[in-house]
Design an enzyme around this catalytic site. Structure first.
Site, PDB file in Angstrom:
ATOM      1  N   LYS A   1       0.850  -0.939   0.200  1.00  0.00           N
ATOM      2  CA  LYS A   1       0.081   0.290  -0.382  1.00  0.00           C
ATOM      3  C   LYS A   1       0.694   0.482  -0.166  1.00  0.00           C
ATOM      4  O   LYS A   1       2.351   1.453   0.137  1.00  0.00           O
ATOM      5  CB  LYS A   1      -0.946   0.248   1.267  1.00  0.00           C
ATOM      6  CG  LYS A   1      -0.662   0.182   2.731  1.00  0.00           C
ATOM      7  CD  LYS A   1       0.430   1.093   3.067  1.00  0.00           C
ATOM      8  CE  LYS A   1       0.901   1.032   4.668  1.00  0.00           C
ATOM      9  NZ  LYS A   1       2.077   2.646   4.670  1.00  0.00           N
TER      10      LYS A   1
ATOM     11  N   PRO B   1       8.471  -4.164  -1.480  1.00  0.00           N
ATOM     12  CA  PRO B   1       9.675  -4.145  -0.864  1.00  0.00           C
ATOM     13  C   PRO B   1       9.848  -3.698   0.664  1.00  0.00           C
ATOM     14  O   PRO B   1       9.163  -3.564   1.079  1.00  0.00           O
ATOM     15  CB  PRO B   1      10.170  -1.995  -1.205  1.00  0.00           C
ATOM     16  CG  PRO B   1       9.185  -2.114  -2.297  1.00  0.00           C
ATOM     17  CD  PRO B   1       7.899  -3.044  -2.640  1.00  0.00           C
ATOM     18  N   VAL B   2      11.370  -4.096   1.328  1.00  0.00           N
ATOM     19  CA  VAL B   2      11.079  -4.312   2.777  1.00  0.00           C
ATOM     20  C   VAL B   2      10.814  -3.360   3.288  1.00  0.00           C
ATOM     21  O   VAL B   2      12.439  -2.905   3.124  1.00  0.00           O
ATOM     22  CB  VAL B   2      12.199  -5.971   2.457  1.00  0.00           C
ATOM     23  CG1 VAL B   2      12.437  -5.998   4.543  1.00  0.00           C
ATOM     24  CG2 VAL B   2      11.803  -6.919   1.911  1.00  0.00           C
ATOM     25  N   ALA B   3      10.966  -3.506   4.339  1.00  0.00           N
ATOM     26  CA  ALA B   3      11.292  -2.230   5.763  1.00  0.00           C
ATOM     27  C   ALA B   3      10.895  -0.613   4.563  1.00  0.00           C
ATOM     28  O   ALA B   3      11.838   0.393   4.736  1.00  0.00           O
ATOM     29  CB  ALA B   3      12.236  -1.857   6.232  1.00  0.00           C
ATOM     30  N   GLY B   4      10.276  -0.397   3.819  1.00  0.00           N
ATOM     31  CA  GLY B   4       9.982   0.182   2.529  1.00  0.00           C
ATOM     32  C   GLY B   4       9.211   1.444   2.412  1.00  0.00           C
ATOM     33  O   GLY B   4       8.496   2.043   1.791  1.00  0.00           O
TER      34      GLY B   4
ATOM     35  N   MET C   1       6.408   0.866   3.270  1.00  0.00           N
ATOM     36  CA  MET C   1       4.763  -0.089   2.075  1.00  0.00           C
ATOM     37  C   MET C   1       3.950  -0.683   2.621  1.00  0.00           C
ATOM     38  O   MET C   1       3.195  -1.920   2.259  1.00  0.00           O
ATOM     39  CB  MET C   1       5.028  -0.616   0.874  1.00  0.00           C
ATOM     40  CG  MET C   1       5.805   0.526  -0.229  1.00  0.00           C
ATOM     41  SD  MET C   1       6.158   1.034  -1.583  1.00  0.00           S
ATOM     42  CE  MET C   1       4.917   0.013  -2.171  1.00  0.00           C
ATOM     43  N   ALA C   2       4.456  -1.330   3.802  1.00  0.00           N
ATOM     44  CA  ALA C   2       3.243  -2.400   4.832  1.00  0.00           C
ATOM     45  C   ALA C   2       3.830  -3.971   4.060  1.00  0.00           C
ATOM     46  O   ALA C   2       2.831  -4.538   3.782  1.00  0.00           O
ATOM     47  CB  ALA C   2       1.246  -2.008   4.754  1.00  0.00           C
ATOM     48  N   GLY C   3       5.087  -4.296   3.514  1.00  0.00           N
ATOM     49  CA  GLY C   3       5.218  -5.258   3.601  1.00  0.00           C
ATOM     50  C   GLY C   3       4.989  -6.526   4.634  1.00  0.00           C
ATOM     51  O   GLY C   3       4.052  -7.157   4.025  1.00  0.00           O
TER      52      GLY C   3
ATOM     53  N   SER D   1       3.305  -6.163   6.760  1.00  0.00           N
ATOM     54  CA  SER D   1       1.554  -6.350   7.573  1.00  0.00           C
ATOM     55  C   SER D   1       1.029  -7.320   6.204  1.00  0.00           C
ATOM     56  O   SER D   1       0.381  -7.928   6.895  1.00  0.00           O
ATOM     57  CB  SER D   1       0.691  -5.060   7.864  1.00  0.00           C
ATOM     58  OG  SER D   1       1.390  -3.919   8.356  1.00  0.00           O
TER      59      SER D   1
ATOM     60  N   ASP E   1      -1.590  -1.205  10.621  1.00  0.00           N
ATOM     61  CA  ASP E   1      -1.685  -1.943   9.004  1.00  0.00           C
ATOM     62  C   ASP E   1      -2.157  -2.752   8.826  1.00  0.00           C
ATOM     63  O   ASP E   1      -3.000  -2.941   7.130  1.00  0.00           O
ATOM     64  CB  ASP E   1      -0.260  -0.763   8.261  1.00  0.00           C
ATOM     65  CG  ASP E   1       0.022   0.317   8.326  1.00  0.00           C
ATOM     66  OD1 ASP E   1      -0.665   0.942   8.599  1.00  0.00           O
ATOM     67  OD2 ASP E   1       1.096   0.369   7.887  1.00  0.00           O
TER      68      ASP E   1
END
Ligand code: C5P
Length: 329
Positions: free
Chosen positions: A24, A111-114, A116-118, A120, A153
């Site tokens: 997201k 993307p990891v730790a970006g 963008m709620a990866g 979550s 999130d």
């Protein structure tokens, strides 16, 4: 209580349950003062994008939950005991079926730790996949309740599409958006810690100076009308300032996107991913090409150089699957 926008498939297959769940962006992330519980009240507008993780869940012995992560940035994902998808599967089992277990395989596309709620999204995928794997068939309200226990999130990533979030971000009101917007995302090789970004927000804004958060005027109308220029003007992220304070090179990336002609720009969530709104798909491709050139040091035009080792993605929002897409096998 919010209802998912689509219902996932529930056919049984011997090779487990596969779920695709989008990341997201926050079109608005308006932050209120720090609450006594350490969280901040938000007025946010979430929208899922066409970058997704995939999770496959297969049967494991009672009480066993394992995880294997592959794909881009998988080496940046924390230890299994800290993995939010593992915690989600355990929470679901402890709450409803302690005799069950699952092997989880995650393929990262978000993307990891970006910002963008990866993580979550993986937790939401684990809830949904294990619910199907273990034959629970829980109503969406029950899954959303568990999701809120796992992180602010997680409920949105379970819901997908577009939604307004209040409270910590877990109180959701879906918004119907029939138009597709085109974005360019520029990721960073190093993640930013969400708690650290909120802490910096508190340092920059003493609580007594922070008003109650509200979604910016005009944002929802622009979304519903499908007007990228109006949407670009209405974007707002109160975490951008602290994220840039912690990672000053984000200001250079944001400037590069503006230079490339984006009609809107912002830090995504708590960063460090930067998001640029284009007028249409063709312009998004052009902006992405220019940012890739700058990142590779190949652009000789005046303007900011984008730090190398960044990935540039062209994405659609809301993701074409308005809800996380689930199927068996
Ligand atoms: O809910 P989640 O675990 O994703 O939150 C991570 C951290 O981000 C929290 O511990 C808190 O420091 C911060 N946060 C916040 N207010 C929110 C959401 C997150 O302060 N609404």
């Amino acid at each position: 209580m919010a209802e998912p926008l689509a219902t996932p498939s529930t056919q049984a297959r011997p090779d487990g349950v596969r779920v695709r769940v989008p990341g997201k962006i926050n079109l608005a992330l308006c932050v209120g003062p720090r609450r006594p519980d350490g969280f901040h009240d938000l007025a946010t507008v979430f929208q899922s994008v066409s970058l997704a993780d995939e999770l496959r869940a297969t049967e494991a012995p009672a009480g066993v939950v394992t995880v294997a992560v592959r794909g881009r940035g998988a080496d940046l994902v924390g230890a299994p005991e800290d993995n939010l998808a593992v915690r989600a599967a355990r929470l679901l089992a402890e709450t409803y079926v302690p005799r069950c277990g699952a092997h989880l395989e995650i393929t990262k596309g978000i993307p990891v730790a970006g910002g963008m709620a990866g993580g979550s999204a993986d937790a939401a995928a684990a809830l949904l996949a294990c619910d199907r794997l273990w034959g629970l068939g829980l109503p969406s309200e029950a899954l959303l309740e568990l999701a809120a226990l796992l992180g602010s999130d997680v409920p949105f990533t379970l819901l997908g599409g577009t939604a307004i979030g209040h409270g910590r971000g877990e109180r959701l009101t879906p918004v119907r958006v029939d138009h597709t917007f085109h974005w360019v995302l520029v990721t960073s090789p190093d993640g930013l810690s969400t708690p650290a970004v909120f802490r910096r927000f508190d340092e920059l804004h003493p609580p007594e100076t922070v008003p109650a958060p509200a979604v910016p005027e005009g944002l929802l109308a622009a979304l519903v009308e499908g007007d990228p220029v109006a949407l670009g003007a209405a974007l707002r992220n109160d975490l951008a300032e602290p994220a840039v304070a912690l990672r000053p090179e984000l200001a250079v990336i944001l400037a590069a996107g503006t230079e490339a002609g984006a009609v809107g720009r912002m830090v995504s969530g708590s960063g460090p991913t930067c998001a640029f709104l284009a007028r249409d798909a063709a312009q998004a491709a052009g902006i992405a090409a220019e940012l890739r050139d700058r990142s590779a040091g190949q652009d000789r035009r005046p303007g900011p150089d984008v730090h190398p080792a960044r990935d540039v993605y062209v994405v659609r929002a809301p993701a074409s699957v308005g809800f996380l897409h689930a199927g068996r096998g």
